[in-house]
Scaffold this active site. Structure first.
Site, PDB file in Angstrom:
ATOM      1  N   GLU A   1     -10.877  -3.360   7.946  1.00  0.00           N
ATOM      2  CA  GLU A   1     -11.498  -2.051   8.427  1.00  0.00           C
ATOM      3  C   GLU A   1     -12.185  -2.170   9.871  1.00  0.00           C
ATOM      4  O   GLU A   1     -11.385  -1.609  10.507  1.00  0.00           O
ATOM      5  CB  GLU A   1     -11.767  -0.619   7.959  1.00  0.00           C
ATOM      6  CG  GLU A   1     -11.828   0.815   8.808  1.00  0.00           C
ATOM      7  CD  GLU A   1     -12.824   1.609   8.165  1.00  0.00           C
ATOM      8  OE1 GLU A   1     -11.888   3.327   7.066  1.00  0.00           O
ATOM      9  OE2 GLU A   1     -13.503   1.963   8.036  1.00  0.00           O
TER      10      GLU A   1
ATOM     11  N   HIS B   1     -10.751   7.688  12.521  1.00  0.00           N
ATOM     12  CA  HIS B   1     -10.652   8.547  11.000  1.00  0.00           C
ATOM     13  C   HIS B   1     -11.497   9.972  11.400  1.00  0.00           C
ATOM     14  O   HIS B   1     -12.358  10.842  12.290  1.00  0.00           O
ATOM     15  CB  HIS B   1     -12.424   7.184  11.191  1.00  0.00           C
ATOM     16  CG  HIS B   1     -12.764   7.461   9.627  1.00  0.00           C
ATOM     17  ND1 HIS B   1     -13.568   8.746   9.035  1.00  0.00           N
ATOM     18  CD2 HIS B   1     -13.269   6.732   8.642  1.00  0.00           C
ATOM     19  CE1 HIS B   1     -13.921   8.309   7.968  1.00  0.00           C
ATOM     20  NE2 HIS B   1     -14.015   7.020   7.837  1.00  0.00           N
TER      21      HIS B   1
ATOM     22  N   PHE C   1      -1.712  -1.365  -2.223  1.00  0.00           N
ATOM     23  CA  PHE C   1      -2.884  -2.089  -3.136  1.00  0.00           C
ATOM     24  C   PHE C   1      -2.885  -0.775  -4.646  1.00  0.00           C
ATOM     25  O   PHE C   1      -3.062  -0.018  -3.980  1.00  0.00           O
ATOM     26  CB  PHE C   1      -3.792  -2.674  -2.485  1.00  0.00           C
ATOM     27  CG  PHE C   1      -3.642  -4.104  -2.481  1.00  0.00           C
ATOM     28  CD1 PHE C   1      -4.732  -5.081  -3.763  1.00  0.00           C
ATOM     29  CD2 PHE C   1      -2.731  -4.895  -2.031  1.00  0.00           C
ATOM     30  CE1 PHE C   1      -4.275  -6.634  -3.017  1.00  0.00           C
ATOM     31  CE2 PHE C   1      -2.776  -5.624  -1.988  1.00  0.00           C
ATOM     32  CZ  PHE C   1      -3.007  -7.455  -2.575  1.00  0.00           C
ATOM     33  N   ALA C   2      -2.814  -1.326  -5.526  1.00  0.00           N
ATOM     34  CA  ALA C   2      -3.337  -0.084  -6.965  1.00  0.00           C
ATOM     35  C   ALA C   2      -3.656  -0.996  -7.959  1.00  0.00           C
ATOM     36  O   ALA C   2      -2.699  -1.399  -9.509  1.00  0.00           O
ATOM     37  CB  ALA C   2      -2.475   0.909  -6.709  1.00  0.00           C
TER      38      ALA C   2
ATOM     39  N   THR D   1     -19.310   2.941  13.011  1.00  0.00           N
ATOM     40  CA  THR D   1     -19.952   2.433  12.457  1.00  0.00           C
ATOM     41  C   THR D   1     -19.012   1.388  12.814  1.00  0.00           C
ATOM     42  O   THR D   1     -18.666   0.619  11.596  1.00  0.00           O
ATOM     43  CB  THR D   1     -19.525   3.007  10.948  1.00  0.00           C
ATOM     44  OG1 THR D   1     -18.679   2.559  10.661  1.00  0.00           O
ATOM     45  CG2 THR D   1     -20.479   3.583  10.746  1.00  0.00           C
TER      46      THR D   1
END
Length: 456
Positions: A407, A337, A225-226, A349
Site C-alpha cells: 500500500e 481510504h 488473494f486468499a 501514513t
C-alpha cells in the site's frame, strides 16, 4: 497567457509530459521535481555532467518543449524565493528581480483606508514567511519600508509593523498557510472533480445506462488473494460479487489461493467465470501482501492482456453490499481510504523515511489510497505493479520494509502517476468508522475480524 483557460491547458499538457518523460525515467538522482506552470525546481543528487545529460534527454522531444536552466551548488532562484545553502542546510529569503520596480499603490489613492493600511502588513508578513533567517528578514524589511515611504506611507507605521511581525515565530506563519491548504484538500475529497481534472466517483454523477452501453463488450477481471486463514472470506466475497459487481458484464475472477481443492465455486451468471490459481503462502502476512505485486506483474504481462481489458484488484476480506459497476473503470483508478478522507494530509501514513523506495515527502500527495480496491487498463496495472514490485525489491536489498508494505508503494506510484478516476469512500467503507452519514451508499464493506488471529 492569453485566454483564461490557457494556464489550465498548459498545466494539463505539462503534467502529461512529466508523467511520460520525467517520472517514467525514474532517475534516482531526482530528489525533488516541483513545477509551477512553466517554472521548475529540481534538486539533483549527482554531478553537473549527469544533470546536463538529463536535461539534454528532456529537450530531445517531439512536442516543442525546450527547457533552459540554471544550476548551482550554493543558491538558486525559484519564483519569489532565493534558496541557498547555509551551514549544510537549505535556507530561503525573498528574491527581488533586477527588473523589479516600486509598484505599490500610493497612500493617497482612492482606496479604502483600511485596505491601504493592510497592504504594508501583508507584504511584511510575506517577507517574514519567506525568510528563514531573522537577519535576512530585517534586511529585506528595510527595503520594503523605503519603498512604502516613497509612496507616502507613514515611516513610523511601517516600522511598528516590522517590529510587531519580527516577534512572530515564522513556523506559526507557515503553519497557517498549511492549514489553508489542508482545508482545501479536505473539502476536495467531498468534491466531484480534482485539480488535475479527474472525477471523484460519487453516486449520481454518472449515467449508468450510457456507461453500460459503452462497455457492453468490455472484458473485466477481478484479482484477489486468499491464502492461509484468509480463505474463509472467499465464499462471501464471491457470492456478493455475483450480486453486485459488474452485473451484466463479462467478468473473470482471478483467485490465488494455497487451498484450491477446498474452494467452493458459487453459481455464476452468464459471461462470468472463475479461475483458481495455486500459490504458496508466505509465513508472514506482510510478505503475502507484498507477494501480490510480484504475481500481478507476471499476470498483467503474460496472460491477462489476451483475456481482459480492465483489471480490478481487491482484498478478499471484504463483501459487496451495493452496486459496483463500470462507472469505476478508467486508465488508472484508486479508492480514497475511508479512514483518511477528511484527514489532515500531514497525518497520512505515507512512508516518510527517505531511504525507502516508497518515500513520499511532507507536502506531496493528494489523498491516501487504500490497496483494498484499485485498478485500470491491464497495461496500466502492469506499469503500476512493476514499479511497486521494483520498489519492494529495492527495499529488501536495504533490509527495510515500507510501513504499509504494498500500500505504501501504491501510494508512492499514484502521487507521481495520478489516477484518471478517484473512487469516493462509497467504494470502501468500514461501519466502525465515524462520518458514515456522509456516505449515502456503502458499496464495499470491510469484514469485521480479529486481525491478529487471522494474520497469525
Amino acid at each position: 497567457m492569453g485566454a483564461k483557460f490557457a494556464p489550465s491547458l498548459a498545466n494539463i499538457f505539462m503534467a502529461k509530459w512529466e508523467e511520460d518523460v520525467v517520472y517514467a525515467a525514474a532517475r534516482p538522482e531526482i530528489v525533488l521535481w516541483a513545477r509551477y506552470i512553466d517554472d521548475i525546481l529540481l534538486l539533483w543528487r549527482g554531478d553537473h555532467g549527469s544533470l546536463e545529460s538529463f536535461m539534454s534527454h528532456l529537450n530531445d522531444n517531439q512536442v516543442g518543449i525546450n527547457l533552459t536552466y540554471e544550476a548551482s551548488t550554493s543558491n538558486i532562484n525559484f519564483l519569489d524565493l532565493e534558496i541557498f545553502v547555509q551551514n549544510n542546510s537549505l535556507q530561503t529569503k525573498t528574491h527581488f528581480k533586477q527588473t523589479d520596480r516600486n509598484g505599490f499603490i500610493p497612500v493617497d489613492s482612492c482606496h479604502h483606508p483600511s485596505w491601504l493600511k493592510s497592504v504594508p502588513r501583508s507584504q511584511i508578513l510575506r517577507i517574514r514567511r519567506n525568510c528563514s533567517n531573522v537577519g535576512d528578514f530585517k534586511e529585506q524589511a528595510k527595503i520594503l519600508k523605503n519603498r512604502f515611504v516613497d509612496k507616502g506611507y507613514s515611516e513610523n507605521h511601517i516600522q511598528e509593523e516590522i517590529e510587531r511581525i519580527s516577534t512572530i515565530d515564522r513556523a506559526t506563519l507557515t503553519r497557517e498557510k498549511v492549514k489553508t491548504i489542508v482545508s482545501v484538500i479536505r473539502k476536495a475529497s467531498l468534491n466531484v472533480l480534482i485539480s488535475w481534472l479527474a472525477p471523484i466517483i460519487w453516486d449520481g454523477i454518472y449515467n449508468l445506462k450510457t456507461l453500460n452501453e459503452q462497455h457492453k463488450d468490455t472484458r473485466i477481471g477481478l484479482f484477489v488473494f486468499a491464502v492461509k486463514k484468509y480463505v474463509r472470506f472467499l465464499g462471501p466475497f464471491l457470492e456478493t460479487a455475483e450480486r453486485f459487481f459488474m452485473v451484466g458484464h463479462n467478468v473473470t475472477y482471478y483467485v490465488f489461493t494455497d487451498n484450491v481443492k477446498n474452494v467452493s465455486k458459487p453459481k455464476m451468471g452468464e459471461g462470468r467465470n472463475l479461475q483458481l490459481h495455486e500459490v504458496s503462502a508466505d509465513k508472514r502476512w506482510q510478505d503475502v501482501s507484498m507477494r501480490r505485486m510480484e504475481i500481478l506483474t507476471a499476470m498483467t504481462k503474460e496472460r491477462m492482456p489476451n483475456e481482459i481489458d480492465y483489471l480490478v484488484c481487491s482484498d478478499v476480506d471484504m463483501v459487496f453490499n451495493d452496486h459496483m459497476g463500470v462507472e469505476i473503470l478508467g486508465d488508472r483508478f484508486a479508492t480514497i481510504h475511508p479512514g483518511y478522507f477528511l484527514a489532515d494530509p500531514q497525518g497520512f501514513t505515507y512512508e516518510r523515511r527517505p531511504i525507502s523506495a516508497a518515500y513520499i515527502p511532507y507536502g506531496e500527495g493528494d489523498f491516501y489510497y487504500m490497496a483494498a480496491l484499485y485498478g485500470g487498463k491491464v497495461e496500466e496495472i502492469y506499469k503500476l505493479s512493476t514499479a511497486c514490485h521494483n520498489g519492494i525489491k529495492e527495499d529488501k536489498k536495504k533490509n527495510i520494509e515500507a510501513v504499509w508494505q504494498e500500500e505504501s508503494h501504491l501510494n508512492r506510484y499514484l502521487v507521481y502517476n495520478k489516477p484518471t478516476k478517484v473512487l469516493s469512500p462509497e467504494y470502501i467503507w468500514d461501519t466502525n468508522l465515524p462520518n458514515g452519514d456522509l456516505i449515502k451508499r456503502k458499496r464495499f464493506l470491510a469484514v469485521h475480524k480479529n486481525h491478529a488471529e487471522v494474520r497469525n
